[in-house]
Each structure stands twice: as structure tokens, then as C-alpha cells.
Design a protein around this motif. Structure first.
Motif, PDB file in Angstrom:
ATOM      1  N   ASN A 279       0.878  -1.160   0.000  1.00 13.08           N
ATOM      2  CA  ASN A 279       0.000   0.000   0.000  1.00 13.08           C
ATOM      3  C   ASN A 279       0.920   1.215   0.000  1.00 13.08           C
ATOM      4  O   ASN A 279       2.133   1.080  -0.100  1.00 13.08           O
ATOM      5  CB  ASN A 279      -0.973  -0.004   1.195  1.00 13.08           C
TER       6      ASN A 279
ATOM      7  N   GLY B 190       2.887   6.315   9.728  1.00 12.78           N
ATOM      8  CA  GLY B 190       1.896   5.387  10.248  1.00 12.78           C
ATOM      9  C   GLY B 190       1.531   5.733  11.676  1.00 12.78           C
ATOM     10  O   GLY B 190       2.379   6.144  12.471  1.00 12.78           O
ATOM     11  N   TRP B 191       0.257   5.547  12.046  1.00  7.85           N
ATOM     12  CA  TRP B 191      -0.219   6.048  13.343  1.00  7.85           C
ATOM     13  C   TRP B 191       0.521   5.433  14.529  1.00  7.85           C
ATOM     14  O   TRP B 191       0.688   6.084  15.568  1.00  7.85           O
ATOM     15  CB  TRP B 191      -1.730   5.846  13.479  1.00  7.85           C
TER      16      TRP B 191
ATOM     17  N   TYR C  11      -1.204  10.206   6.799  1.00 11.69           N
ATOM     18  CA  TYR C  11      -1.921   9.392   5.817  1.00 11.69           C
ATOM     19  C   TYR C  11      -3.390   9.273   6.230  1.00 11.69           C
ATOM     20  O   TYR C  11      -3.828   9.886   7.214  1.00 11.69           O
ATOM     21  CB  TYR C  11      -1.286   8.005   5.717  1.00 11.69           C
ATOM     22  N   ASP C  12      -4.102   8.433   5.508  1.00 13.06           N
ATOM     23  CA  ASP C  12      -5.508   8.206   5.847  1.00 13.06           C
ATOM     24  C   ASP C  12      -5.676   6.953   6.702  1.00 13.06           C
ATOM     25  O   ASP C  12      -6.687   6.269   6.635  1.00 13.06           O
ATOM     26  CB  ASP C  12      -6.355   8.101   4.575  1.00 13.06           C
ATOM     27  N   ASP C  13      -4.659   6.662   7.527  1.00 15.06           N
ATOM     28  CA  ASP C  13      -4.694   5.459   8.367  1.00 15.06           C
ATOM     29  C   ASP C  13      -5.116   5.756   9.801  1.00 15.06           C
ATOM     30  O   ASP C  13      -5.019   4.880  10.661  1.00 15.06           O
ATOM     31  CB  ASP C  13      -3.324   4.774   8.366  1.00 15.06           C
TER      32      ASP C  13
ATOM     33  N   SER D 293      -1.188  11.589   1.841  1.00 17.42           N
ATOM     34  CA  SER D 293      -2.449  11.118   1.276  1.00 17.42           C
ATOM     35  C   SER D 293      -3.359  12.321   1.028  1.00 17.42           C
ATOM     36  O   SER D 293      -3.267  13.330   1.735  1.00 17.42           O
ATOM     37  CB  SER D 293      -3.134  10.139   2.240  1.00 17.42           C
TER      38      SER D 293
END
Length: 273
Positions: free
Chosen positions: A22, A148-149, A178-180, A231
Motif C-alpha cells: 500500500n 503510520g499512526w 496518511y488516511d490510516d 495522502s
């Protein structure tokens, strides 16, 4: 820090080929390689999730780095460090491991789709585990890039708990958004578990008020020196907070992510901090 960045530490939630492809895992794989090819030293870290096949990917424990305990909620948790090589990229990846936190066969959700109740502690363990391991390596990064979160407590710990440590005294922190962002709420006692060293609950008012993924991202921004938008679907509340933070922001650029030129843009961004 213009033109003085020589060492970049990557703290990743995902890296190819260890987790499926991804945007985050792809950048986690190719960005360190590109930065290294631009004549900078790099180190890369990620969690050793249980879905990673150790034999296939040739992970092995680094005994000299393992053996430390990290205390969370008055419980000692053994820190195990493993390493694997991506031979095509000539880079090593360090894995933060612990049997209680990272041996389940999925990343953040149970088989029935429930957000793991201890994801808050896993983020604490990962952040502190990375920083303690880098101290053991005696490797002082000029830039620490978090993606990343699960990496988003690293900026807080760097700027509060490790601010006087010579290894990190000059480190600048970049967080990629990002959209995470988790939509599920973290444990209500998340903020009470975070304090370590000089980092206290007064430093995390947003998480103390409401332990959400959005507030975790905002806390990361609060203690970062720069932000990269990775993102075009980042939560609006996070984007608004970022805009008001008065720190350098590298905007989202889909074309550069597609053709690989983002590596040069990120490298130049590091040098501006």
C-alpha cells in the motif's frame, strides 16, 4: 539544518515486503533506499507483527540489542529486537518485538473486526522500543521520520523524554500524515500510560481529554519540526490543526508518488529543517 543531514531514522508502521503493498508500506520500502543512495546513512524500524513470516523473511534476533524491559502500567515488558535484510536495497530493517503485543496474526484488529484493546500500549512500546534501541546503537539521527499512526508517539518522547540525551539532542522530527488514522477510540487510560522521563500528562492535553486517533495525530504534529502530507484523504480536523501549527509542510503530490520523484522532494525537505 540546511545541507547538514547525514543520518535519517525511519520509524514505520509498514514496510514491503513484510506487509502487503500500500502507499505506506511502499514508501517505507523505497524511501530509505533512495535516501541511502543519496549518500545519507539510514536506519529503518517497524513492529514485528505476528503475520510476518520470520522464516521466509529470514528474521533473526539481535541478542546484543535485546534484553531490555519497558515498563507500561507497572508491568515489565521484554523488548526483543530482530533484524532482516532487503538485499536488493542493501538495507536492514529492525523489528520491535514482544510476545504479548506483537505475536497475534493480524496488525490492529481481531478476526471479528474489533480494534485491539491494547493498541495504545502497543504504540507506547513501539515508540519507546525504537528510541531505546537507537540509543544502544549509539547512532545519532539528524532527522527522525515517522510514518503510520503507531509511530506517532515518537515526536512527543523525542522532544520531552529524550530531549537531553546526546543521541537525540539535535534530531529534527518529521511526521507523514496518511488516511490510516484509527476511527476507533483508544483505551480511556491511554494518556495515563504515556508518561516516561520528562514526558508527563500535561504534555498531552488532547489525549488526556479524548484518546482518539485524531488527537494522537495532532499530538504528533505538536512535537514535530515538519509535516509531509502522504495522502489526499487525511482527516480534515488533522489538516486544519497542521495548518495552524506554524511548521513547514510538504503538501501532497500524487504525481511524485507515482513516478518516484517524491524521494528527492523528501530529501530536500529534510535539509530545510
Amino acid at each position: 539544518m540546511a545541507n547538514s543531514v547525514k543520518r535519517v531514522l525511519f520509524v514505520n508502521s509498514e514496510i514491503l515486503p513484510y506487509l502487503p503493498e500500500n502507499r505506506i508500506s511502499s514508501i517505507g520500502r523505497y524511501l530509505p533506499q533512495g535516501i541511502q543512495e543519496n549518500h545519507k546513512e539510514i536506519r529503518s524500524f517497524m513492529p514485528r507483527f505476528g503475520c510476518i513470516n520470520e522464516r521466509k523473511n529470514q528474521l533473526h534476533e539481535v541478542i546484543r540489542l535485546s534484553g531490555m524491559n519497558i515498563i507500561i502500567s507497572d508491568i515489565d515488558r521484554p523488548l526483543v529486537i530482530k533484524v532482516a535484510s532487503i538485499s536488493a536495497a542493501r538495507i536492514q530493517v529492525y523489528f520491535i518485538d514482544n510476545e504479548d503485543y506483537f505475536h497475534r496474526k493480524s496488525t490492529y484488529f481481531s478476526e471479528d473486526g474489533k480494534f485491539f484493546a491494547d493498541n495504545d500500549e502497543r504504540a507506547i512500546f513501539f515508540a519507546r522500543g525504537v528510541l531505546e534501541t537507537v540509543k544502544k546503537l549509539r547512532w545519532a539521527p539528524d532527522v527522525v521520520h515517522c510514518q503510520g499512526w503507531i509511530s506517532q508517539l515518537v515526536p512527543l518522547y523525542l522532544k520531552k523524554a529524550y530531549m537531553d540525551d546526546p543521541i537525540f539532542a539535535s534530531s529534527k522530527v518529521v511526521v507523514s500524515l496518511y488516511d490510516d488514522t484509527p476511527k476507533d477510540k483508544f483505551n480511556d487510560k491511554f494518556a495515563e500510560k504515556i508518561p516516561f522521563g520528562s514526558a508527563s500528562t500535561k504534555d498531552i492535553p488532547l489525549l488526556l481529554e479524548n484518546p482518539t486517533g485524531t488527537n494522537l495525530a495532532k499530538t504528533a504534529i505538536q512535537y514535530s519540526d515538519g509535516v509531509i502530507i502522504g495522502s489526499n484523504n487525511v482527516d480534515k480536523g488533522i489538516m486544519d490543526f497542521c495548518a495552524s501549527a506554524n511548521i513547514p509542510v510538504l503538501g501532497f503530490d500524487s504525481a511524485s508518488l507515482e513516478d518516484g520523484s517524491y524521494i528527492k522532494k523528501y530529501d530536500e525537505f529534510y535539509d530545510t529543517l
